[in-house]
Design an enzyme around this catalytic site. Structure first.
Site, PDB file in Angstrom:
ATOM      1  N   ASN A   1      -5.401  12.670   0.113  1.00  0.00           N
ATOM      2  CA  ASN A   1      -4.615  11.760   0.943  1.00  0.00           C
ATOM      3  C   ASN A   1      -5.576  10.963   1.830  1.00  0.00           C
ATOM      4  O   ASN A   1      -6.801  11.107   1.728  1.00  0.00           O
ATOM      5  CB  ASN A   1      -3.608  12.564   1.779  1.00  0.00           C
ATOM      6  CG  ASN A   1      -2.595  11.690   2.483  1.00  0.00           C
ATOM      7  OD1 ASN A   1      -1.989  10.805   1.853  1.00  0.00           O
ATOM      8  ND2 ASN A   1      -2.394  11.883   3.768  1.00  0.00           N
TER       9      ASN A   1
ATOM     10  N   ASP B   1      -1.899  10.898  -2.279  1.00  0.00           N
ATOM     11  CA  ASP B   1      -2.183   9.838  -3.265  1.00  0.00           C
ATOM     12  C   ASP B   1      -2.420  10.424  -4.644  1.00  0.00           C
ATOM     13  O   ASP B   1      -2.271   9.739  -5.660  1.00  0.00           O
ATOM     14  CB  ASP B   1      -3.389   9.018  -2.833  1.00  0.00           C
ATOM     15  CG  ASP B   1      -3.014   8.137  -1.659  1.00  0.00           C
ATOM     16  OD1 ASP B   1      -3.015   8.628  -0.526  1.00  0.00           O
ATOM     17  OD2 ASP B   1      -2.664   6.972  -1.901  1.00  0.00           O
TER      18      ASP B   1
ATOM     19  N   ARG C   1       0.866  -1.181   0.000  1.00  0.00           N
ATOM     20  CA  ARG C   1       0.000   0.000   0.000  1.00  0.00           C
ATOM     21  C   ARG C   1       0.908   1.238   0.000  1.00  0.00           C
ATOM     22  O   ARG C   1       2.112   1.141   0.131  1.00  0.00           O
ATOM     23  CB  ARG C   1      -0.940  -0.016   1.216  1.00  0.00           C
ATOM     24  CG  ARG C   1      -0.202  -0.335   2.505  1.00  0.00           C
ATOM     25  CD  ARG C   1      -0.775   0.346   3.702  1.00  0.00           C
ATOM     26  NE  ARG C   1      -0.684   1.783   3.615  1.00  0.00           N
ATOM     27  CZ  ARG C   1       0.435   2.471   3.840  1.00  0.00           C
ATOM     28  NH1 ARG C   1       1.566   1.849   4.147  1.00  0.00           N
ATOM     29  NH2 ARG C   1       0.446   3.788   3.738  1.00  0.00           N
TER      30      ARG C   1
ATOM     31  N   ARG D   1      -6.758  -0.378  -7.439  1.00  0.00           N
ATOM     32  CA  ARG D   1      -7.086   0.706  -6.493  1.00  0.00           C
ATOM     33  C   ARG D   1      -7.259   1.995  -7.296  1.00  0.00           C
ATOM     34  O   ARG D   1      -6.384   2.345  -8.097  1.00  0.00           O
ATOM     35  CB  ARG D   1      -6.004   0.862  -5.422  1.00  0.00           C
ATOM     36  CG  ARG D   1      -5.999  -0.311  -4.443  1.00  0.00           C
ATOM     37  CD  ARG D   1      -5.304   0.020  -3.150  1.00  0.00           C
ATOM     38  NE  ARG D   1      -6.067   0.898  -2.297  1.00  0.00           N
ATOM     39  CZ  ARG D   1      -5.568   1.429  -1.171  1.00  0.00           C
ATOM     40  NH1 ARG D   1      -4.319   1.184  -0.826  1.00  0.00           N
ATOM     41  NH2 ARG D   1      -6.309   2.216  -0.413  1.00  0.00           N
TER      42      ARG D   1
HETATM   43  O1  MRU Z   1      -4.784   3.334   1.643  1.00  0.00           O
HETATM   44  P1  MRU Z   1      -3.290   3.528   1.720  1.00  0.00           P
HETATM   45  O2  MRU Z   1      -2.707   3.020   2.985  1.00  0.00           O
HETATM   46  O3  MRU Z   1      -2.600   3.033   0.491  1.00  0.00           O
HETATM   47  O4  MRU Z   1      -3.125   5.110   1.739  1.00  0.00           O
HETATM   48  C1  MRU Z   1      -1.842   5.652   1.842  1.00  0.00           C
HETATM   49  C2  MRU Z   1      -1.816   7.119   1.996  1.00  0.00           C
HETATM   50  O5  MRU Z   1      -2.831   7.780   2.055  1.00  0.00           O
HETATM   51  C3  MRU Z   1      -0.466   7.759   1.992  1.00  0.00           C
HETATM   52  O6  MRU Z   1      -0.456   8.905   2.785  1.00  0.00           O
HETATM   53  C4  MRU Z   1      -0.092   8.134   0.558  1.00  0.00           C
HETATM   54  O7  MRU Z   1      -0.222   7.031  -0.277  1.00  0.00           O
HETATM   55  C5  MRU Z   1       1.291   8.653   0.461  1.00  0.00           C
HETATM   56  S1  MRU Z   1       2.466   7.371   0.692  1.00  0.00           S
HETATM   57  C6  MRU Z   1       4.013   7.995   0.475  1.00  0.00           C
END
Ligand code: MRU
Length: 378
Positions: free
Chosen positions: A248, A238, A52, A86
């Site tokens: 994010n 993201d 993730r 995703r």
């Molecule tokens: O759902 P996730 O755990 O993949 O979400 C991750 C985040 O929101 C992070 O803050 C983002 O991907 C930045 S990672 C460097």
């Protein structure tokens, strides 16, 4: 970075047909590596969050394309399946577009080798990018330390934007690691980040490096800011719009509101692979809605060891589980990119990345002429 005292990356090639990833679904209770050897396993690992974090999702998908071609699957099928795994992290599309472009231009009998090489290149580039973000972002921490006579700088972060979420270094945590390495005292307030509790991953990786930190409930950040206990917020992204809005992990927006109300600087660490140059406004970003069971169940270590799952809600209770939110650019103090720190504006991003901004020159800066933000902060 360190896993039990040994330097590792989150994704490594074991042999040409097998990629291993640190299984984040098992952390922080168990350190275990998951072998991916085909397209389906890779798509599943991304969808179920064994890997993730936006940059790592992109890097894993790139390797997934290589594994797919090696297994005789088509480039189209690989890209379609992985892209659907995703929806919000734009790094996924960025990596797949890159792979598609490079592979489509070479003869069929060299495509597997090119795919392997390009996936490795994406991983190496991510490491360099994140380290550069750390080198730029550490200036923010150093400035606070100098202002406050060397007392530990109090940084609040949300979710996990550390090295677990990338190939190495992390984005929001990279400046913290750089500060720690430089001997600048830093303490991190780690939001737990319900429902998936990525804050526990942040706590785990900070502990691997001896960085002082405290896990807090998601609702505590505003209170700490009111009490003057947060010098700086640093989060990941993201997907960032070309105008500087930051999508994010769900809950980031609430922290930005609290930071704004309390004059606490609020920065996102933004690798250019997380910028969606085709998107100008928050409403254009698809927000992933994840399964309700992520709220209905909690997983943790049982009293007798092993991981246990308990239900905290009846299966019939209605739940909503949006996984991301968007912090509007007006609440961002700035963006830390691999090319430097800039304002969360179209002009700021275009100045750092003119090669991308030029493609979208038709999309004018909606904030042109508005006063610069972030001047009212500590
Ligand atoms: O759902 P996730 O755990 O993949 O979400 C991750 C985040 O929101 C992070 O803050 C983002 O991907 C930045 S990672 C460097």
């Amino acid at each position: 970075m360190n896993v039990d005292g040994r330097w590792r990356r989150t994704i490594e090639v074991r042999d040409p047909g097998t990629v291993i990833v640190l299984d984040q679904a098992k952390l922080p209770h168990e350190v275990s590596w998951l072998a991916l050897d085909d397209l389906d396993a890779t798509a599943h690992a991304i969808r179920e969050m064994h890997v993730r974090g936006a940059p790592l999702i992109g890097a894993t998908a790139a390797h997934g394309v290589a594994l797919a071609l090696r297994g005789g699957r088509s480039l189209d099928e690989a890209c379609t399946m992985l892209a659907a795994s995703r929806p919000t992290a734009i790094n996924l599309r960025w990596a797949l577009d890159h792979m598609r472009l490079r592979i489509a231009e070479v003869p069929a009998d060299t495509q597997v080798d090119v795919a392997d090489a390009e996936a490795a290149r994406i991983c190496d580039a991510d490491v360099a990018c994140c380290e550069a973000i750390g080198d730029h972002g550490v200036a923010l921490i150093r400035a606070v330390a100098e202002r406050h006579g060397g007392r530990p700088v109090q940084v609040l972060t949300h979710c996990n934007a550390g090295w677990l979420a990338t190939v190495d270094w992390g984005t929001a945590l990279a400046p913290i690691y750089k500060a720690h390495e430089a001997g600048i005292a830093v303490h991190v307030w780690v939001d737990e980040t319900r429902p998936r509790n990525q804050g526990l991953l942040t706590a785990w990786e900070l502990a691997q490096h001896g960085v002082p930190h405290t896990v807090i409930a998601d609702n505590a950040g505003g209170h700490l800011m009111q009490q003057g206990k947060v010098d700086l917020c640093l989060v990941g992204t993201d997907r960032t719009t070309r105008n500087g809005d930051v999508c994010n992990k769900i809950g980031t927006y609430l922290k930005a509101l609290a930071a704004h109300d309390n004059g606490v600087p609020f920065y996102a660490a933004v690798p250019s692979s997380s910028i969606d140059w085709t998107v100008g406004e928050p409403s254009e970003i698809p927000i992933e809605e994840r399964a309700g069971d992520e709220l209905r169940y909690l997983a943790g270590r049982g009293d007798r060891g092993g991981t246990t799952r308990i239900a905290i809600l009846a299966g019939t209770t209605a739940v909503g589980n949006p996984a991301f939110d968007v912090t509007p650019r007006r609440l961002m103090t700035g963006l830390v990119t691999e090319r430097g720190i800039t304002s969360a504006t179209a002009a700021g991003l275009a100045a750092l990345f003119p090669e991308h901004a030029a493609d979208h020159a038709a999309a004018r800066d909606p904030d042109a002429g508005r006063p610069e933000r972030g001047k009212d902060r500590r």
